[in-house]
Every structure is written in C-alpha cells, then in structure tokens.
Design a protein around this motif. Sequence first.
Motif, PDB file in Angstrom:
ATOM      1  N   SER A 117       0.825  -1.198   0.034  1.00  0.00           N
ATOM      2  CA  SER A 117       0.126  -0.023   0.007  1.00  0.00           C
ATOM      3  C   SER A 117       1.058   1.230  -0.070  1.00  0.00           C
ATOM      4  O   SER A 117       2.065   1.228   0.311  1.00  0.00           O
ATOM      5  CB  SER A 117      -0.881   0.105   1.459  1.00  0.00           C
ATOM      6  N   PRO A 118       0.217   2.429  -0.441  1.00  0.00           N
ATOM      7  CA  PRO A 118       1.169   3.665  -0.347  1.00  0.00           C
ATOM      8  C   PRO A 118       1.778   3.790   1.106  1.00  0.00           C
ATOM      9  O   PRO A 118       2.976   4.218   1.151  1.00  0.00           O
ATOM     10  CB  PRO A 118       0.169   4.641  -0.675  1.00  0.00           C
ATOM     11  N   GLU A 129       3.354  10.174  -0.699  1.00  0.00           N
ATOM     12  CA  GLU A 129       2.517  11.109   0.103  1.00  0.00           C
ATOM     13  C   GLU A 129       1.571  11.771  -0.448  1.00  0.00           C
ATOM     14  O   GLU A 129       0.224  11.790  -0.033  1.00  0.00           O
ATOM     15  CB  GLU A 129       3.439  11.890   1.127  1.00  0.00           C
ATOM     16  N   ASP A 130       1.772  12.411  -1.676  1.00  0.00           N
ATOM     17  CA  ASP A 130       0.757  13.201  -2.350  1.00  0.00           C
ATOM     18  C   ASP A 130      -0.277  12.348  -2.892  1.00  0.00           C
ATOM     19  O   ASP A 130      -1.482  12.705  -2.796  1.00  0.00           O
ATOM     20  CB  ASP A 130       1.510  14.175  -3.407  1.00  0.00           C
ATOM     21  N   ALA A 131       0.066  11.306  -3.334  1.00  0.00           N
ATOM     22  CA  ALA A 131      -0.938  10.298  -4.042  1.00  0.00           C
ATOM     23  C   ALA A 131      -1.886   9.614  -2.915  1.00  0.00           C
ATOM     24  O   ALA A 131      -2.993   9.496  -3.131  1.00  0.00           O
ATOM     25  CB  ALA A 131      -0.303   9.183  -4.678  1.00  0.00           C
ATOM     26  N   SER A 132      -1.165   9.337  -1.794  1.00  0.00           N
ATOM     27  CA  SER A 132      -2.005   8.898  -0.620  1.00  0.00           C
ATOM     28  C   SER A 132      -2.882  10.154  -0.182  1.00  0.00           C
ATOM     29  O   SER A 132      -4.092   9.697   0.267  1.00  0.00           O
ATOM     30  CB  SER A 132      -1.074   8.471   0.543  1.00  0.00           C
ATOM     31  N   THR A 133      -2.490  11.096   0.016  1.00  0.00           N
ATOM     32  CA  THR A 133      -3.441  12.374   0.233  1.00  0.00           C
ATOM     33  C   THR A 133      -4.525  12.427  -0.595  1.00  0.00           C
ATOM     34  O   THR A 133      -5.546  12.700  -0.196  1.00  0.00           O
ATOM     35  CB  THR A 133      -2.602  13.572   0.334  1.00  0.00           C
ATOM     36  N   ASN A 134      -4.068  12.242  -1.841  1.00  0.00           N
ATOM     37  CA  ASN A 134      -5.109  12.684  -2.965  1.00  0.00           C
ATOM     38  C   ASN A 134      -6.255  11.543  -2.706  1.00  0.00           C
ATOM     39  O   ASN A 134      -7.339  11.675  -3.148  1.00  0.00           O
ATOM     40  CB  ASN A 134      -4.801  12.726  -4.317  1.00  0.00           C
ATOM     41  N   THR A 135      -5.867  10.236  -2.748  1.00  0.00           N
ATOM     42  CA  THR A 135      -6.656   8.829  -2.666  1.00  0.00           C
ATOM     43  C   THR A 135      -7.543   9.265  -1.166  1.00  0.00           C
ATOM     44  O   THR A 135      -8.766   8.806  -1.503  1.00  0.00           O
ATOM     45  CB  THR A 135      -5.599   7.835  -2.488  1.00  0.00           C
ATOM     46  N   GLU A 136      -7.054   9.616  -0.153  1.00  0.00           N
ATOM     47  CA  GLU A 136      -8.021   9.783   0.978  1.00  0.00           C
ATOM     48  C   GLU A 136      -8.853  10.820   0.484  1.00  0.00           C
ATOM     49  O   GLU A 136     -10.231  10.573   0.933  1.00  0.00           O
ATOM     50  CB  GLU A 136      -7.168  10.271   2.338  1.00  0.00           C
ATOM     51  N   LEU A 193     -10.161  11.805  -2.240  1.00  0.00           N
ATOM     52  CA  LEU A 193     -11.231  11.317  -3.065  1.00  0.00           C
ATOM     53  C   LEU A 193     -12.302  10.400  -2.510  1.00  0.00           C
ATOM     54  O   LEU A 193     -13.200  10.253  -2.733  1.00  0.00           O
ATOM     55  CB  LEU A 193     -10.465  10.774  -4.274  1.00  0.00           C
ATOM     56  N   LYS A 194     -11.586   9.722  -1.728  1.00  0.00           N
ATOM     57  CA  LYS A 194     -12.322   8.445  -0.830  1.00  0.00           C
ATOM     58  C   LYS A 194     -13.477   9.356  -0.155  1.00  0.00           C
ATOM     59  O   LYS A 194     -14.878   9.117   0.027  1.00  0.00           O
ATOM     60  CB  LYS A 194     -11.498   7.614   0.193  1.00  0.00           C
TER      61      LYS A 194
END
Length: 217
Positions: free
Chosen positions: A18-19, A94-101, A103-104
Amino acid sequence: MSLLAKLFGGGKKDQVPSPAEAIQRLREVEEMLLKKSDFLEKKIGQQIATAKKHGTKNKRLALQALKKKRRFDQQLQKIDGTLSTIEFQRKALEDASTNTEVLKVMGVAAKALKGAHNNLDVDKVHDLMNEVAEGNEIAREISDAISNPIGFGQDVDEDDLMAELEELEQEEIEEHLLDVNGPATEDLPSVPISEPGRRKPVVKDDDEMNDLAAWAS
C-alpha cells in the motif's frame, strides 16, 4: 537483492504494498543512507587530515590518503543522488496517498448527499417554498392591518394642517411684539381736547344761585 527489490518486497509480484507501507519503507532506507552518508563524511575528513599530516614528508601515504578520499567522495555523491530520488518518490507517494484519501472522503460525501436527497422531490420543494412565501405575505398583511389605527388620521388634509400651523405661528409672533412694545394706543383712554387759554365754565347748583341772589338784594 537490489535496492528496489528490498524496498518493495523482492520478486513477490502478487503482493503490492500500500502507499503507506511503501512510504514507511522509503523512510527506513532514507534513514539508513543518511547514516552511511555521515560515516563517509567522517572518513573523508580523516583522509584529509592524514594527507595534511604527511604532506611532502611522506608523499606515498599522503597520495594514498587522497585516493581513499576520492573513492569516499564518489560513494557520497551516489548516496546523495539516491537520497534525492528516494525523497522525490516519498513525496510523490505521500501526495498520491493524500489525494486518494481526499477522493474517498469526497465519494462518501457525494453518496451521503445523494441519499439525503432521495426522499426529496423538486416539485414538492417548489410548492412548499411557494406556500411559505404566501404565508409570509398573509402574515405581513395581517400585521399591517393590526398596526394601522382605525379612525385616527385617515382623512386629514396635510395642507389644512400646514395652514393652521402657520396661523398659530403668526399669532405667537404678534403676541411677542406686544410684549416688547407695550399695549397698543387704541386700548388707552381718550384725552379731552380743549382750546388753549380758555377754561370751561363751571355750572353751580340752583340753590347756590338762589342764595347769592337773595344776599345781593
């Protein structure tokens, strides 16, 4: 085992980290490389000190120390480049993980909003707002009717009121002038007028005239 294989599980194609797990592993490797960088910097400092110590007295030892210093410099440059790459990857994850959260959360909020509107009908909402507006209009008319006094000031002419006010002001001005100048001459008693040098004869009573005539005879 390569560095990338160490970071991401080494050959386990079916298991994708996972990220958050990848970020944690990158931080661990970054910390390890920073420690190695500090070690190499100390070694470089030692070789510089050895070269200065021997100088021209023992050129062989001085040159050997400088050769070691250069090897350490090359290793340090490679570590610095690797650290830059790892830092870039870590920030991207970290940016991708933040964006994923984000969007969720937005997806959950959109579903909640849609569920909240499921029981609402647009036409019914418009009808309800029209009823509210109509009720407010009725309430305003009732309030105006109650607050409007009955029989007081309904047929008053503003021009008549202004004329009456001007008359009162004129009377007040005249009374003020009388107080300043005293009473008017037409209110004083009349003064008798007689010709100068002549006195009005005095008529005496009849008894006195008779007594005077008797005395003279």
